[in-house]
Structures are given as structure tokens and as C-alpha cells.
Design an enzyme around this catalytic site. Structure first.
Site, PDB file in Angstrom:
ATOM      1  N   LYS A  53      46.387  40.488  34.718  1.00 49.10           N
ATOM      2  CA  LYS A  53      45.787  41.344  33.967  1.00 49.10           C
ATOM      3  C   LYS A  53      46.973  42.162  33.322  1.00 49.10           C
ATOM      4  CE  LYS A  53      41.546  40.312  35.269  1.00 49.10           C
ATOM      5  NZ  LYS A  53      41.499  39.521  36.305  1.00 49.10           N
TER       6      LYS A  53
HETATM    7  C1  PLP Z   1      39.987  39.118  37.337  1.00 48.04           C
HETATM    8  C2  PLP Z   1      38.749  39.083  37.091  1.00 48.04           C
HETATM    9  C3  PLP Z   1      37.782  39.313  37.996  1.00 48.04           C
HETATM   10  C4  PLP Z   1      38.419  39.575  39.763  1.00 48.04           C
HETATM   11  O1  PLP Z   1      39.273  40.194  39.651  1.00 48.04           O
HETATM   12  P1  PLP Z   1      40.165  40.173  41.245  1.00 48.04           P
HETATM   13  O2  PLP Z   1      41.128  41.272  40.977  1.00 48.04           O
HETATM   14  O3  PLP Z   1      40.936  38.807  41.019  1.00 48.04           O
HETATM   15  O4  PLP Z   1      39.240  40.284  41.942  1.00 48.04           O
HETATM   16  C5  PLP Z   1      36.476  39.752  37.990  1.00 48.04           C
HETATM   17  N1  PLP Z   1      36.085  39.318  36.448  1.00 48.04           N
HETATM   18  C6  PLP Z   1      36.614  38.868  35.594  1.00 48.04           C
HETATM   19  C7  PLP Z   1      36.062  38.869  34.285  1.00 48.04           C
HETATM   20  C8  PLP Z   1      38.119  38.819  35.778  1.00 48.04           C
HETATM   21  O5  PLP Z   1      38.982  38.605  34.826  1.00 48.04           O
END
Ligand code: PLP
Length: 391
Positions: A188
Site C-alpha cells: 500500500k
Molecule cells: C489490501 C487490501 C485489503 C486487505 O488488507 P490487508 O492489510 O492485506 O488485510 C482489503 N481490501 C483491499 C481492496 C485491499 O487492497
């Protein structure tokens, strides 16, 4: 430009942890307090500033954050949650985890986000919440989303995992609205390695989320302990929080660098004729007022015009790019066609835009350490590859 295979491999994403961040982590590890504590609280306070002073609580990951959001909104067995099939599978899995039913509606092929007309059409007496996903950081029409939610008295649980620093009419996602869930997973825009945060509406909701993230435990006095409702083990450690605290001041620079690289992508895409090859680009600028944080730069391949056809064209293109030193990703195959979701009754043909885009979507490299020359190389290689594989 000429494309050679001798260049170093370009991944589609690469986290950046600078020496100061590493030093901060070292300090926490040496401090004698390594799990949730002062760094977590400082990170939550800093995040609250980012989101206009609203209450914020952190969690071990984005998926746990969304699950807690659903519990805070009292969503459970018998309830329906309307969401998009083009997301990380966590979006739908957490709905199942609280015992509710995910109801998928088709996407708008332009934004690749939830089609809000389809949302309205899917509302039933059992619908309790809408869970929009801001794919690649692009918000949906937030005015319309909250108008629908208001009219039908639904909660909104925003899966804003990808959308930190994205904006709607100039206002940050998370700074307004109902519950907004963010992820700090390694890919992210801001990372804590793993982690997430939830923006809530009131101190009462924040307290409930706090309890749910640590077994539901309520402590009183020196030695009192009680549990009114069981929770899980979802707290963010101070080690992770220290990483987030070091990343947060760079947020504006990260967003600006990503926007500049995206602009370079649009210029190079035009120079290399990607649109003429049938490759669909992302929305450059939503006229309605949505500003993406460019979490990803995604194109949709014309799979019916490429060797291998809808079933295999994308893997051929990805393989050819990899051979030329370029990494790509797929975000995402449609959730409703996974075996488990098919067992709940979902079938091919039900959500045609999501299915077509799910077959052709490819994430191109985009991270702040990239240079304009990297973008030029990606577009030139993609263009040559698609010409070579054209039917
Ligand atoms: C990254 C992500 C998640 C989940 O996040 P985690 O930290 O990996 O559990 C949920 N929804 C979307 C759209 C994501 O990109």
C-alpha cells in the site's frame, strides 16, 4: 526508445523503508515495550489528524480492520452487504466471517468501481450496509453513495484499503462519511509491513473497536477485568506503528510522486499508441471530483484481440513482459467466480463488466522510486508485446 532485456528487473511495486525508519524500529525493539503501547497511540493520534480529527483505531491488518468495522456496525447473520466483485477477496471474506451475506453487483467499466445504479437496484429488506472499494485509490461518487445510504438507512463500510490520501471534492477519504477502513500492508502507499486503521464516528464506537481488537477485555482499577462481548487478537504492535509514524510525514510527497508518474504513463501511453491497440487506460481525472492517490496504474487488455483469447491472453502478455524485465500484477479476478462463491450460487454471466475486466486487467509498475524512463520502457514494451501477440 529501444527496449533491451539487459535492464534490471522492474517489479510492479516496491516498498521503501528509509534508514531513519529502520532506526526508529531499532529504538522500539530496544525500549523494553515492543507490542501495542505508546507508538501505537501516537500513530493513532497522527492518523486522526490526517482524517480531520475523527477517532481512529489501528489493527493488525486491513482485513481485521474491516471485520471489526462490520462488528461495530452490528452486521451479522441474516444481513446482506452489497459490494463489488473486483476487489481483494478479503472484502467479501470478512462479510462471511461475521455471518452475513455478500451481495455482489456489477462494476462501472469506466471507474472499475461499484456501479451505484446497480447498488440501488440490489437493495432488499435484508440489506444492512454498502461496502464500496476504491480500486487503485479512485473513490466512487461519494455524494451519490451517501445519498443512497441515507435514503435506505444503510451503514457504509468503506473498504478504503488502497485509498489513503485519495480525495472527494478536495476532502480526504476517511475525513467524512461513515466507517472507513485502510490497510498498511506492504504494497500500500503507506505501510507498517502489515496493519490497518479504522476511522469511526464517535468515542463510543472507538471504545468498542478497541475492546474487540483485544479479546473484548475491559480493564478497571488495578486488577479488574471483564468481558461483555468476545473479541479477537487484532492489535497493531509498536514496532509496526513506529514504521507507520515514520512513513506518515512522507504521505504528501508519495502522493505527488505517484501522480507525476501516472501523468507520465498517460503521455507515454499516447506516444506508444496503447489506446489504438485496444488497451483501456484508467480514468485520468474524474470530472465529478474524485482524486485518486494512484495506488495502482491498471490497464485492461483487449483479450479477444490477442493470442490465447480471453482465457490466456493476459498470461501471455505478463509472461512476455517478465521476460523483458517488467513485473506486473492482477488486481483482481472477480470474487464471485471463485469456487467457494460459486457454491453460494454465483455464476459466470451474472456480472459481465466485472468478468470482462477481471480477465483483462493488469497492474503496471508504479512506486515512488521509479523514474520517467521506467514508465517509458513499460509502455514501449507493452505496446510492442501487444502488437506481436495481436490476432
Ligand atoms: C489490501 C487490501 C485489503 C486487505 O488488507 P490487508 O492489510 O492485506 O488485510 C482489503 N481490501 C483491499 C481492496 C485491499 O487492497
Amino acid at each position: 526508445m529501444t527496449v533491451t532485456a539487459a535492464q534490471p528487473f522492474l517489479p510492479f511495486v516496491r516498498p521503501e523503508i528509509d534508514p531513519e525508519t529502520i532506526a526508529e524500529v531499532g529504538k522500539v525493539l530496544a525500549s523494553g515495550w515492543i507490542t501495542s503501547g505508546p507508538k501505537m497511540q501516537a500513530f493513532e493520534a497522527a492518523l486522526s489528524d490526517v482524517f480531520g480529527g475523527r477517532p481512529v483505531r489501528t489493527f493488525a491488518n486491513g482485513s481485521a480492520t474491516m471485520e471489526i468495522a462490520l462488528r461495530v456496525a452490528n452486521i451479522g447473520p441474516g444481513d446482506e452487504v452489497i459490494t463489488t466483485p473486483i476487489s481483494w477477496v478479503a472484502t467479501a471474506n470478512v462479510v462471511l466471517a461475521v455471518g452475513a451475506r455478500p451481495v455482489f453487483v456489477d462494476i462501472d467499466p469506466r471507474t472499475r468501481n461499484l456501479d451505484l445504479d446497480a447498488v440501488e437496484a440490489a437493495i432488499t429488506p435484508r440489506t444492512r450496509a454498502i461496502m464500496p472499494v476504491y480500486l487503485s485509490g479512485l473513490p466512487v461518487d461519494m455524494d451519490r453513495l451517501y445519498a443512497i445510504a441515507g435514503k435506505h438507512q444503510l451503514r457504509v463500510i468503506e473498504d478504503a484499503a488502497q485509498a489513503i490520501d485519495s480525495r472527494w471534492r478536495g476532502q480526504r477519504i476517511g475525513a467524512f462519511g461513515d466507517l472507513a477502513s485502510f490497510s498498511f500492508q506492504a504494497n500500500k502507499n503507506i505501510t507498517t509491513v502489515e496493519g490497518g486503521c479504522l476511522v469511526l464516528n464517535s468515542p463510543e464506537e472507538a471504545l468498542r473497536a478497541e475492546r474487540l481488537r483485544l479479546q473484548g477485555v475491559i480493564r478497571t482499577g488495578m486488577d479488574g477485568m471483564d468481558v461483555e462481548e468476545p473479541g479477537g487478537k487484532f492489535n497493531l504492535t509498536d514496532v509496526n506503528a513506529a514504521i507507520g509514524l515514520a512513513q506518515l510525514p512522507k504521505l504528501a510527497a508519495i502522493t505527488a510522486k505517484r501522480a507525476a508518474l501516472a501523468e507520465t504513463y498517460f503521455r507515454c501511453a499516447a506516444d506508444t499508441g496503447l489506446a489504438e491497440l485496444g488497451i483501456e487506460l484508467p480514468l485520468p481525472l474524474d470530472p465529478v471530483g474524485a482524486t485518486t492517490n494512484w495506488h495502482m496504474f491498471q490497464v485492461v487488455l483487449p483479450t479477444d484481440r490477442l493470442r490465447g483469447g480471453p482465457a490466456q491472453a493476459r498470461s501471455h502478455v505478463m509472461e512476455a513482459l517478465r521476460e523483458q524485465g517488467i513485473g506486473t500484477g492482477v488486481h483482481y479476478p472477480p470474487i464471485h467466480l471463485f469456487t467457494y462463491y460459486r457454491s453460494l450460487g454465483w455464476r459466470e454471466g451474472m456480472l459481465p463488466h466485472a468478468e470482462r475486466i477481471g480477465r483483462g486487467i493488469v497492474t503496471l509498475p508504479l512506486f515512488p522510486a521509479m523514474h520517467a524512463t521506467d514508465v517509458e520502457r513499460v509502455c514501449a514494451t507493452l505496446s510492442e508485446t501487444c502488437k506481436r501477440l495481436s490476432l
